[in-house]
Design an enzyme around this catalytic site. Structure first.
Site, PDB file in Angstrom:
ATOM      1  N   LYS A   1      -5.448  -0.991  15.430  1.00  0.00           N
ATOM      2  CA  LYS A   1      -6.043  -0.187  14.356  1.00  0.00           C
ATOM      3  C   LYS A   1      -7.190   0.678  14.881  1.00  0.00           C
ATOM      4  O   LYS A   1      -7.382   1.804  14.428  1.00  0.00           O
ATOM      5  CB  LYS A   1      -6.518  -1.100  13.216  1.00  0.00           C
ATOM      6  CG  LYS A   1      -5.365  -1.817  12.504  1.00  0.00           C
ATOM      7  CD  LYS A   1      -4.401  -0.827  11.867  1.00  0.00           C
ATOM      8  CE  LYS A   1      -3.340  -1.482  11.030  1.00  0.00           C
ATOM      9  NZ  LYS A   1      -2.430  -0.514  10.387  1.00  0.00           N
TER      10      LYS A   1
ATOM     11  N   ILE B   1       0.837  -1.200   0.000  1.00  0.00           N
ATOM     12  CA  ILE B   1       0.000   0.000   0.000  1.00  0.00           C
ATOM     13  C   ILE B   1       0.871   1.249   0.000  1.00  0.00           C
ATOM     14  O   ILE B   1       0.601   2.215  -0.731  1.00  0.00           O
ATOM     15  CB  ILE B   1      -0.940  -0.020   1.232  1.00  0.00           C
ATOM     16  CG1 ILE B   1      -1.983  -1.141   1.081  1.00  0.00           C
ATOM     17  CG2 ILE B   1      -1.608   1.340   1.452  1.00  0.00           C
ATOM     18  CD1 ILE B   1      -2.818  -1.415   2.332  1.00  0.00           C
TER      19      ILE B   1
ATOM     20  N   TYR C   1      -3.963  -6.808  16.467  1.00  0.00           N
ATOM     21  CA  TYR C   1      -4.093  -6.004  15.239  1.00  0.00           C
ATOM     22  C   TYR C   1      -5.359  -5.147  15.298  1.00  0.00           C
ATOM     23  O   TYR C   1      -5.323  -3.944  15.054  1.00  0.00           O
ATOM     24  CB  TYR C   1      -4.137  -6.947  14.031  1.00  0.00           C
ATOM     25  CG  TYR C   1      -4.139  -6.230  12.692  1.00  0.00           C
ATOM     26  CD1 TYR C   1      -2.948  -5.769  12.134  1.00  0.00           C
ATOM     27  CD2 TYR C   1      -5.322  -6.023  11.979  1.00  0.00           C
ATOM     28  CE1 TYR C   1      -2.944  -5.114  10.908  1.00  0.00           C
ATOM     29  CE2 TYR C   1      -5.320  -5.372  10.758  1.00  0.00           C
ATOM     30  CZ  TYR C   1      -4.124  -4.928  10.221  1.00  0.00           C
ATOM     31  OH  TYR C   1      -4.123  -4.280   9.004  1.00  0.00           O
TER      32      TYR C   1
ATOM     33  N   ILE D   1      -6.502  -6.100   1.097  1.00  0.00           N
ATOM     34  CA  ILE D   1      -5.793  -5.611  -0.088  1.00  0.00           C
ATOM     35  C   ILE D   1      -4.715  -6.645  -0.447  1.00  0.00           C
ATOM     36  O   ILE D   1      -4.016  -7.146   0.452  1.00  0.00           O
ATOM     37  CB  ILE D   1      -5.123  -4.238   0.209  1.00  0.00           C
ATOM     38  CG1 ILE D   1      -6.130  -3.207   0.757  1.00  0.00           C
ATOM     39  CG2 ILE D   1      -4.410  -3.708  -1.040  1.00  0.00           C
ATOM     40  CD1 ILE D   1      -7.182  -2.715  -0.213  1.00  0.00           C
TER      41      ILE D   1
ATOM     42  N   SER E   1      -7.587   0.426   9.436  1.00  0.00           N
ATOM     43  CA  SER E   1      -8.011  -0.801   8.740  1.00  0.00           C
ATOM     44  C   SER E   1      -9.501  -1.000   8.962  1.00  0.00           C
ATOM     45  O   SER E   1     -10.063  -0.491   9.940  1.00  0.00           O
ATOM     46  CB  SER E   1      -7.264  -2.007   9.326  1.00  0.00           C
ATOM     47  OG  SER E   1      -7.841  -3.221   8.880  1.00  0.00           O
TER      48      SER E   1
HETATM   49  P1  NDP Z   1       3.353  -4.895   3.595  1.00  0.00           P
HETATM   50  O1  NDP Z   1       3.741  -5.949   4.565  1.00  0.00           O
HETATM   51  O2  NDP Z   1       3.240  -5.242   2.152  1.00  0.00           O
HETATM   52  O3  NDP Z   1       4.337  -3.625   3.722  1.00  0.00           O
HETATM   53  C1  NDP Z   1       4.612  -3.084   4.981  1.00  0.00           C
HETATM   54  C2  NDP Z   1       5.962  -2.407   4.935  1.00  0.00           C
HETATM   55  O4  NDP Z   1       6.192  -1.836   6.231  1.00  0.00           O
HETATM   56  C3  NDP Z   1       7.124  -3.381   4.672  1.00  0.00           C
HETATM   57  O5  NDP Z   1       8.010  -2.830   3.719  1.00  0.00           O
HETATM   58  C4  NDP Z   1       7.787  -3.499   6.037  1.00  0.00           C
HETATM   59  O6  NDP Z   1       9.182  -3.732   5.997  1.00  0.00           O
HETATM   60  C5  NDP Z   1       7.526  -2.121   6.614  1.00  0.00           C
HETATM   61  N1  NDP Z   1       7.683  -2.107   8.067  1.00  0.00           N
HETATM   62  C6  NDP Z   1       7.350  -3.074   8.949  1.00  0.00           C
HETATM   63  N2  NDP Z   1       7.719  -2.719  10.189  1.00  0.00           N
HETATM   64  C7  NDP Z   1       8.282  -1.483  10.095  1.00  0.00           C
HETATM   65  C8  NDP Z   1       8.870  -0.599  11.035  1.00  0.00           C
HETATM   66  N3  NDP Z   1       8.962  -0.908  12.336  1.00  0.00           N
HETATM   67  N4  NDP Z   1       9.365   0.586  10.601  1.00  0.00           N
HETATM   68  C9  NDP Z   1       9.305   0.904   9.271  1.00  0.00           C
HETATM   69  N5  NDP Z   1       8.778   0.093   8.334  1.00  0.00           N
HETATM   70  C10 NDP Z   1       8.269  -1.094   8.740  1.00  0.00           C
HETATM   71  O7  NDP Z   1       1.962  -4.316   4.169  1.00  0.00           O
HETATM   72  P2  NDP Z   1       0.712  -3.611   3.450  1.00  0.00           P
HETATM   73  O8  NDP Z   1       1.184  -2.703   2.379  1.00  0.00           O
HETATM   74  O9  NDP Z   1      -0.316  -4.632   3.166  1.00  0.00           O
HETATM   75  O10 NDP Z   1       0.157  -2.760   4.684  1.00  0.00           O
HETATM   76  C11 NDP Z   1       0.461  -1.400   4.892  1.00  0.00           C
HETATM   77  C12 NDP Z   1      -0.452  -0.897   5.995  1.00  0.00           C
HETATM   78  O11 NDP Z   1      -1.811  -1.110   5.616  1.00  0.00           O
HETATM   79  C13 NDP Z   1      -0.285  -1.602   7.334  1.00  0.00           C
HETATM   80  O12 NDP Z   1      -0.440  -0.668   8.381  1.00  0.00           O
HETATM   81  C14 NDP Z   1      -1.428  -2.605   7.345  1.00  0.00           C
HETATM   82  O13 NDP Z   1      -1.825  -2.958   8.646  1.00  0.00           O
HETATM   83  C15 NDP Z   1      -2.496  -1.790   6.654  1.00  0.00           C
HETATM   84  N6  NDP Z   1      -3.579  -2.559   6.072  1.00  0.00           N
HETATM   85  C16 NDP Z   1      -3.325  -3.567   5.188  1.00  0.00           C
HETATM   86  C17 NDP Z   1      -4.367  -4.303   4.658  1.00  0.00           C
HETATM   87  C18 NDP Z   1      -4.143  -5.432   3.696  1.00  0.00           C
HETATM   88  O14 NDP Z   1      -5.088  -6.218   3.484  1.00  0.00           O
HETATM   89  N7  NDP Z   1      -2.949  -5.559   3.108  1.00  0.00           N
HETATM   90  C19 NDP Z   1      -5.760  -4.024   5.031  1.00  0.00           C
HETATM   91  C20 NDP Z   1      -5.909  -2.911   5.946  1.00  0.00           C
HETATM   92  C21 NDP Z   1      -4.856  -2.226   6.439  1.00  0.00           C
HETATM   93  P3  NDP Z   1       9.753  -5.246   6.253  1.00  0.00           P
HETATM   94  O15 NDP Z   1       9.492  -5.963   5.007  1.00  0.00           O
HETATM   95  O16 NDP Z   1      11.205  -5.035   6.540  1.00  0.00           O
HETATM   96  O17 NDP Z   1       8.975  -5.772   7.447  1.00  0.00           O
END
Ligand code: NDP
Length: 259
Positions: free
Chosen positions: A168, A23, A164, A197, A149
């Protein structure tokens, strides 16, 4: 000003936490296409650098990566200092990094609970606080967008995910609180609540992959959302066209939470 011109982010600077992929990457791409210079702030610096290079090459803006752990106040402070040195301004903060651990409440360890709360809620607070303080200091009427979320609104099933869901729900109330406190500075704070997503958070999780068909059966639109389907709503919240929108949570879930 004509209406589409209000969506421009030309000359603005945005940071996106968790912007290396998923996202965050899609939203960063949308912001860049609207003209913003981009800072991809992520734990995964290799992937973040790849994403920033892609944006710089394809979208004609400046895009850089910065290794940032949103749970560490010093790391977040370093991000703001980096942005100040590089661009001298920050107009948009997308506080988006998050994780999910699926574990029944009765078995959940303190470590797992803390990890989810620290990244998803404390991390959003630290990122938003640092961005807000910088904007206040510089007199910038900026926009902060936090990723909540649909799990802030309903308990998604069948997978257990109490930490989680709680994190959220906390993001939404944090967003409203900051919106109230910072309205006097012209800083707006909103959140988005996506439904399922198709990112690696879902598609690369061995626990969640088998559930995708179940979710799709439950979903009114019978599919996952695409990360790109969050680009326009976040652009709206980021740009000056949403100047009276603050303290809002925008649900983008294909009607999943409607029944
Ligand atoms: P992804 O896992 O695809 O991407 C998340 C990114 O955040 C990764 O690059 C990860 O790095 C990074 N990250 C994790 N921990 C940290 C940290 N402590 N500091 C900085 N960066 C960090 O997730 P999504 O894109 O799916 O999700 C993005 C947001 O959207 C999240 O908050 C998620 O909860 C929310 N969301 C997602 C949904 C879904 O269905 N996908 C639905 C609703 C909300 P690394 O790979 O190193 O861990």
């Amino acid at each position: 000003m004509k209406v589409l011109e209000k969506f421009s982010l030309q000359g603005k600077v945005a940071f996106i936490t968790g912007g290396a992929r998923g996202i965050g990457k899609a939203v960063a791409t949308g912001f860049a296409q609207a003209g913003a210079n981009i800072v991809i702030a992520d734990l995964d610096i290799d992937e973040a650098t790849k994403t920033a290079n892609e944006l710089a090459a394809n979208e004609g803006v400046q895009a850089v990566a910065f290794k940032c752990d949103v749970t560490d106040p010093k790391s977040v402070e370093a991000l703001i200092n980096f942005i100040d040195e590089k661009f001298g301004a920050l107009h948009v903060a997308f506080c988006n990094a998050g994780i999910c651990i699926n574990e029944p409440a009765k078995d959940m360890t303190y470590e797992h609970w803390s990890k989810v709360i620290n990244i998803n809620l404390t991390g959003v607070f630290l990122s938003a606080q640092a961005a807000g303080n910088y904007m206040i200091k510089k007199g910038i009427k900026g926009s902060i967008i936090n990723t909540a979320s649909m799990s802030a609104h309903i308990v998604n099933v069948p997978q257990p995910q109490c930490a989680y869901n709680a994190s959220k729900a906390g993001v939404i109330m944090l967003t409203k609180s900051l919106a109230i406190e910072w309205a006097q500075y012209g800083i707006r704070v909103n959140s988005i609540s996506p439904g399922y997503i198709g990112t690696e958070l879902v598609k690369a999780s061995p626990t969640l992959i088998p559930l995708i068909n179940t979710w799709n059966e439950m979903a009114p639109m019978h599919r996952l959302g695409e990360p790109e389907e969050l680009q326009t709503v976040t652009l709206y919240l980021a740009c000056d066209g949403s100047s009276f929108t603050t303290g809002s949570d925008v649900v983008v879930d294909g009607a999943f939470t409607c029944f």
